[in-house]
Design an enzyme around this catalytic site. Structure first.
Site, PDB file in Angstrom:
ATOM      1  N   ARG A 109       0.632  -1.752  -0.478  1.00 35.07           N
ATOM      2  CA  ARG A 109      -0.019   0.681   0.133  1.00 35.07           C
ATOM      3  C   ARG A 109       0.760   1.458   0.279  1.00 35.07           C
ATOM      4  NH1 ARG A 109      -4.968   0.940  -1.238  1.00 35.07           N
ATOM      5  NH2 ARG A 109      -6.036   2.463   0.219  1.00 35.07           N
ATOM      6  N   THR A 404      -9.591  -0.302 -10.825  1.00 30.77           N
ATOM      7  CA  THR A 404      -8.133  -0.533 -10.287  1.00 30.77           C
ATOM      8  C   THR A 404      -7.690  -1.817 -11.147  1.00 30.77           C
ATOM      9  OG1 THR A 404      -8.817   0.314  -7.892  1.00 30.77           O
ATOM     10  CG2 THR A 404      -7.240  -1.882  -8.353  1.00 30.77           C
ATOM     11  N   THR A 422      -3.168  -1.194  -7.857  1.00 30.04           N
ATOM     12  CA  THR A 422      -4.399   0.290  -8.313  1.00 30.04           C
ATOM     13  C   THR A 422      -3.632   1.098  -8.340  1.00 30.04           C
ATOM     14  OG1 THR A 422      -6.589   1.832  -7.492  1.00 30.04           O
ATOM     15  CG2 THR A 422      -4.790   0.669  -6.128  1.00 30.04           C
ATOM     16  N   GLU A 424      -5.621   3.755  -7.347  1.00 24.52           N
ATOM     17  CA  GLU A 424      -6.953   5.125  -6.775  1.00 24.52           C
ATOM     18  C   GLU A 424      -8.101   5.201  -8.070  1.00 24.52           C
ATOM     19  OE1 GLU A 424      -9.181   4.755  -4.249  1.00 24.52           O
ATOM     20  OE2 GLU A 424      -9.786   6.724  -4.864  1.00 24.52           O
ATOM     21  N   GLU A 443      -3.619   7.548  -4.286  1.00 26.12           N
ATOM     22  CA  GLU A 443      -4.726   6.460  -2.985  1.00 26.12           C
ATOM     23  C   GLU A 443      -4.490   7.961  -1.850  1.00 26.12           C
ATOM     24  OE1 GLU A 443      -6.128   3.288  -3.914  1.00 26.12           O
ATOM     25  OE2 GLU A 443      -4.104   3.464  -4.903  1.00 26.12           O
ATOM     26  N   SER A 470      -8.282   0.442   2.887  1.00 21.26           N
ATOM     27  CA  SER A 470      -8.421   0.015   0.998  1.00 21.26           C
ATOM     28  C   SER A 470      -9.916  -1.077   1.733  1.00 21.26           C
ATOM     29  CB  SER A 470      -6.966  -0.596   0.153  1.00 21.26           C
ATOM     30  OG  SER A 470      -7.486  -1.539   0.078  1.00 21.26           O
ATOM     31  N   SER A 471     -10.203  -0.987   0.554  1.00 18.08           N
ATOM     32  CA  SER A 471     -11.360  -2.080   0.316  1.00 18.08           C
ATOM     33  C   SER A 471     -10.327  -3.330  -0.732  1.00 18.08           C
ATOM     34  CB  SER A 471     -12.208  -1.430  -0.833  1.00 18.08           C
ATOM     35  OG  SER A 471     -13.073  -0.711   0.297  1.00 18.08           O
ATOM     36  N   GLY A 491     -13.029  -2.010  -8.004  1.00 18.08           N
ATOM     37  CA  GLY A 491     -14.373  -1.772  -8.241  1.00 18.08           C
ATOM     38  C   GLY A 491     -14.316  -1.099  -6.725  1.00 18.08           C
ATOM     39  N   GLY A 492     -12.872   0.667  -6.094  1.00 15.55           N
ATOM     40  CA  GLY A 492     -12.776   0.959  -4.715  1.00 15.55           C
ATOM     41  C   GLY A 492     -14.347  -0.017  -3.493  1.00 15.55           C
TER      42      GLY A 492
HETATM   43  N1  GLU Z   1      -8.155   2.786  -3.629  1.00 17.96           N
HETATM   44  C1  GLU Z   1      -9.017   1.615  -3.407  1.00 17.96           C
HETATM   45  C2  GLU Z   1      -8.878   0.557  -2.363  1.00 17.96           C
HETATM   46  O1  GLU Z   1      -7.624   0.745  -2.157  1.00 17.96           O
HETATM   47  C3  GLU Z   1      -9.266   1.247  -4.974  1.00 17.96           C
HETATM   48  C4  GLU Z   1      -9.751   1.755  -5.863  1.00 17.96           C
HETATM   49  C5  GLU Z   1     -10.409   1.196  -7.221  1.00 17.96           C
HETATM   50  O2  GLU Z   1     -11.208   0.095  -6.834  1.00 17.96           O
HETATM   51  O3  GLU Z   1     -10.681   1.531  -8.215  1.00 17.96           O
HETATM   52  O4  GLU Z   1      -9.687   0.372  -1.911  1.00 17.96           O
END
Ligand code: GLU
Length: 592
Positions: A109, A404, A422, A424, A443, A470-471, A491-492
């Site tokens: 990360r 991502t 990613t 971000e 990020e 993060s997700s 997908g965030g």
């Molecule tokens: N920045 C997001 C994360 O780390 C991911 C972003 C994405 O999936 O576009 O959770």
């Protein structure tokens, strides 16, 4: 059929579309086909991009292992999927070692520079608008991807970084055929790309579909890393260019946008580490589900949701009841994620407690089969679970980007990699490092700019050397110590629910893996409305869910999953999207 349609569409475009001047003197070889499924032996790769997946199986065919192939694929995605991945960003690498039967993870990360305080996104007493923070040096974290590749190869690989990056360097130099996704991504970002001179020079005018796109600067940067190792990045010339770009973004004189500089130093880069972390682990119906622990929230949130579903028996429910429980479990797990998960080096994250069955049971009892929990729901206290109790204020889910990329690999020895990386936002900060050919991440916008809910402790505020929550959810599932399934998605914030939905559709509902991936998605993240794909809203189940009280907002696409699974006869299946992001690219060394 899909692939021949795409191939002929590209062929005809090659004949008629004038090529953008900078990129197009010689044509790249036609892109390998996009295929959502491949079954066989010798190793499998699934990614969103056919050139990248092809590079992965080539590495496997020549005797490389899953880690070698994963790094080669990731580097190739930095070329063909540069708005989602690349050395200017970060990610999480989950590895299963067939010899030791251990799952290990690397946390790559991005970190905030030492100069970043809790007020990173506060200026003269006012919060910097999110839309402005996105395109700025302020939002760039110290990239973790080069260090992740180096550490993964050193620990588990057989190739040197030199050899692992060679195919991607060649791809960047020779070029690849621009597809509709690449074209759409540049078009969607053209306005802000035009404001940064280096980005404009590389990506504008928008390269037409079917043209050849080359990135000689990136090829040279990869070559530098191959020759000098990642110290070229963390201590050398590439790093100096990164720092200079962050602190003085190359803004076009005609730009009206306020592109704020960041405050990164060479020591920030030199101090960067991609530590190994204990994976998160959840026992689910006799399987062990391993994921990424904090600062990723994927492992604990998927784990908690699975534990909540453990008592719901999704295998025996109607499709609508299964979906109802899946959405409600997501809602509760998200409430707890938002309250408790942040960077474990800075906040006390109760990881083990979040993953305990006792805590999940105390949350599951809030779910009714006949009605919907009013959202946002308040979090529970995993350190002191009380049946059906909630504690304090609800904690809403902040916005995260949605672009991502995830790749999944297994080799002939049974080693597996699930790797999500990613920048971000799609296109990250929008800032290409001049002369280096790669975009920097944004990020740090994954931090909460201020506490999300006033009065509720927020574990995800910025801080010096801190990593934003993060997700990302690279996931590997074992049965008696042997891999059965591995997957992940972009997908965030919806990454978590996409992985959860595919997992339960495959493991409980017994859908074929490609169908589990293709099925219409819905994502509930502790909000009053559930985000759902248009195709989901057209199903009969959506009607039944509405009658129960679910409300939906519609969106075209959620996620882009790639996965691999081991079949009972020892062969492997690679699986990818059939249509999302133009369809993914599953490959196997020996199709059978
Ligand atoms: N920045 C997001 C994360 O780390 C991911 C972003 C994405 O999936 O576009 O959770």
């Amino acid at each position: 059929m899909l692939r021949s349609t795409v191939a002929s569409a590209l062929a005809s475009l090659l004949l008629v579309v004038p090529l953008a001047p900078a990129q197009a003197q010689v044509q790249a070889p036609a892109a390998p086909p996009r295929v959502p499924e491949a079954v066989g032996s010798g190793g499998v790769v699934s990614s969103i991009d056919p050139d990248a997946s092809q590079i992965g199986v080539d590495v496997l065919r020549k005797g490389g292992n899953a880690v070698d192939a994963a790094v080669a694929v990731a580097a190739a995605l930095g070329v063909t999927d540069p708005f989602s991945a690349g050395i200017g960003g970060g990610g999480f690498f989950v590895h299963y070692d067939a010899r030791t039967r251990q799952v290990s993870t690397l946390d790559g990360r991005e970190t905030a520079p030492a100069s970043a305080g809790e007020d990173l996104f506060v200026e003269n007493g006012k919060v910097v608008p999110f839309a402005e923070a996105v395109t700025s040096g302020l939002s760039v974290g110290v990239p973790g991807t080069p260090r992740t590749w180096q550490r993964a190869l050193q620990r588990w690989g057989t190739l040197s970084l030199d050899r692992a990056l060679k195919p991607a360097e060649d791809l960047a130099r020779r070029g690849f055929v621009v597809d509709a996704t690449f074209h759409r991504q540049v078009t969607g970002n053209a306005e802000r790309f035009a404001d940064i001179t280096s980005t404009k020079a590389l990506y504008l005018p928008v390269p037409p579909v079917g043209s050849t796109f080359r990135n000689p600067d990136l090829a040279d940067t990869y070559r530098e890393l191959r020759e000098d190792g990642v110290s070229a990045f963390y201590r050398g010339g590439v790093g100096r260019d990164v720092v200079e770009t962050v602190n003085e973004p190359p803004v076009d004189p005609a730009a009206t946008r306020n592109v704020r500089p960041g405050g990164m130093t060479m020591s920030d880069l030199g101090d960067y580490n991609a530590p190994r972390r204990e994976p998160s682990r959840t026992r689910y119906r006799g399987l062990d589900v391993f994921g990424m622990a904090p600062p990723a929230s994927g492992g604990t949130t998927i784990g908690e949701a699975l534990n909540i579903l453990e008592s719901a028996e999704p295998a025996h429910q109607t499709q609508a009841q299964y979906l109802h429980h899946y959405l409600e479990a997501g809602k509760l797990a998200y409430a707890d994620r938002n309250r408790w998960v942040g960077d474990p080096s800075f906040v006390d994250v109760p990881t083990r407690e979040l993953l305990s069955q006792r805590f999940a049971d105390s949350r599951a009892c809030l779910i009714s089969p006949t009605s919907v929990l009013a959202a946002p729901v308040a979090p529970g206290d995993p350190r002191d679970p009380k049946p059906c109790a909630t504690t304090g204020e609800d904690a809403a889910t902040p916005y995260e980007g949605t672009d991502t990329t995830h790749l999944t690999v297994a080799d002939k020895w049974g080693n597996v990699v699930a790797y999500t990386l990613t920048l971000e936002q799609e296109g990250g900060s929008g800032i290409v490092v001049p002369g280096r050919g790669f975009l920097l991440n944004n990020e740090l916008t994954d931090f909460s700019f201020t506490p999300v809910t006033p009065g509720v402790p927020d574990p995800n505020l910025p801080g010096p050397d801190k990593r934003p929550r993060s997700s990302m959810s690279p996931t590997i599932v074992l049965h008696h110590g042997k891999p059965v399934l591995a997957l992940g998605s972009p997908g965030g914030a919806s990454i978590i629910t996409s992985v959860l939905q595919v997992l339960t559709q495959r493991l409980d509902r017994k859908l074929h893996l490609v169908d589990a991936i293709a099925a219409p998605r819905a994502s509930q993240r502790n909000a009053a409305t559930t985000q759902a794909e248009t195709a989901f809203l057209a199903t009969g189940e959506a009607e039944t869910l509405r009658a129960l009280g679910h409300q939906f907002t519609s969106t075209a696409e959620i996620g882009a999953v790639t996965a691999v699974e081991r079949l009972p006869d020892g062969r492997w299946r690679a699986a990818a999207e059939t249509t999302r992001r133009g369809g993914g690219a599953a490959r196997v060394v020996w199709p059978r």
